[in-house]
Every structure is written in C-alpha cells, then in structure tokens.
Design a protein around this motif. Structure first.
Motif: not given
Length: 164
Positions: A57-65
């Motif tokens: 989830r953290l990785q996806s939130l970083v990727e989504a900006g």
C-alpha cells in the motif's frame, strides 16, 4: 459473475479515485500520515496491518503521488493533503450515520473551536487548512497501548511528525 480487480471499464471519476484510495487499508494509512505518522514501523504497529500489505500500500501511494519517501519517512504530498476533506468527511459521516462517538476532534488553532463537518470553523467561518488544525483525542478513542496511540492521546497539530 466474478468481481473485477479494478475499475478500468468504468467511465467515472469516482472509480478512478478508488483505483488509488479505494482499498481497505489505504485511507487509514493516509489518515495516519495526516496525524503525523511517518515511519513504516509506526504504521505497522498502529494499524495492526500485515507487513506485506503495508509495504504494498505504501508503495502504491508513493507511485500514485499521494505520499513521498523521504529517507525512512513517508510524507504526504500536495495530492495526499488534498484528501483531507474526504478523510474528515468520512469520519464525520460515521459519527452521524453509524452512531459513532468521535475518536478524534479537530480544533482550529487560531480560534480554539472544533471545526464543523464541512471543515469550517464555527467561530470565524473560515475553512481551516490542515496545518491550522490541532488533533485531540475524542470520547470514542480506544486506549490502545501501542506507542503511536499513546502519542496521539496528546493534542498536536495535523501533519506534524510524531516520534515514538
């Protein structure tokens, strides 16, 4: 018919938003970041989330900006901060429609008044920016023993990093 894994076939702005923040844990991670949680270990202990799920989830939130990685910290970006009305509104919706007592109270630092569900200060009428809000434990808060919960029992400004 099996439930799809995404909303790609939907022609809807809400569906596009749910692609980023619609997963069960995601808004809780964003909420904690608003409360000042920054470290992986603090998200882990406060949310009682499986390590692999938190990492994804953290990785996806970083990727989504929505979040940015700054050393060992995860910090809300402008895009993440723009989710404040959504997070605040859903919490207030729960209080109103699910008979939930507020776990957190949000107080306008300048006026000392608790902001309304629409984010405005009843004293001065201004829609209060996150940076000008102080978070307080409300009557519905559970007294958990994890270090993050202990820190969050004391008033502090939103977005101000907490350290356990």
């Amino acid at each position: 018919m099996a439930l799809g894994k995404d909303y790609a076939a939907q022609d809807c702005s809400l569906a596009r938003a749910l692609e980023v923040v619609g997963e069960r844990w995601t808004l809780l991670i964003v909420r904690d970041a608003m409360y000042g949680v920054r470290r992986f270990s603090d998200f882990l202990v406060h949310l009682d989330i499986p390590r692999a799920v938190l990492s994804a989830r953290l990785q996806s939130l970083v990727e989504a900006g929505v979040l940015a990685k700054d050393g060992h910290d995860y910090v809300l970006t402008g895009r993440g901060r723009d989710l404040w009305p959504v997070v605040h509104g859903l919490a207030r919706w729960s209080e109103e429609h699910l008979s939930a007592e507020p776990c957190r109270l949000f107080v306008h630092v300048t006026c000392g008044a608790r902001v309304r569900p629409d984010g405005a200060c009843p004293s001065c009428g201004a829609v209060v920016a996150m940076e000008d809000l102080e978070i307080h434990a409300g009557p519905g808060v559970r007294h958990r023993d994890d270090p993050v919960s202990q820190v969050l029992r004391s008033p502090h400004r939103l977005l101000e990093p907490i350290r356990t």
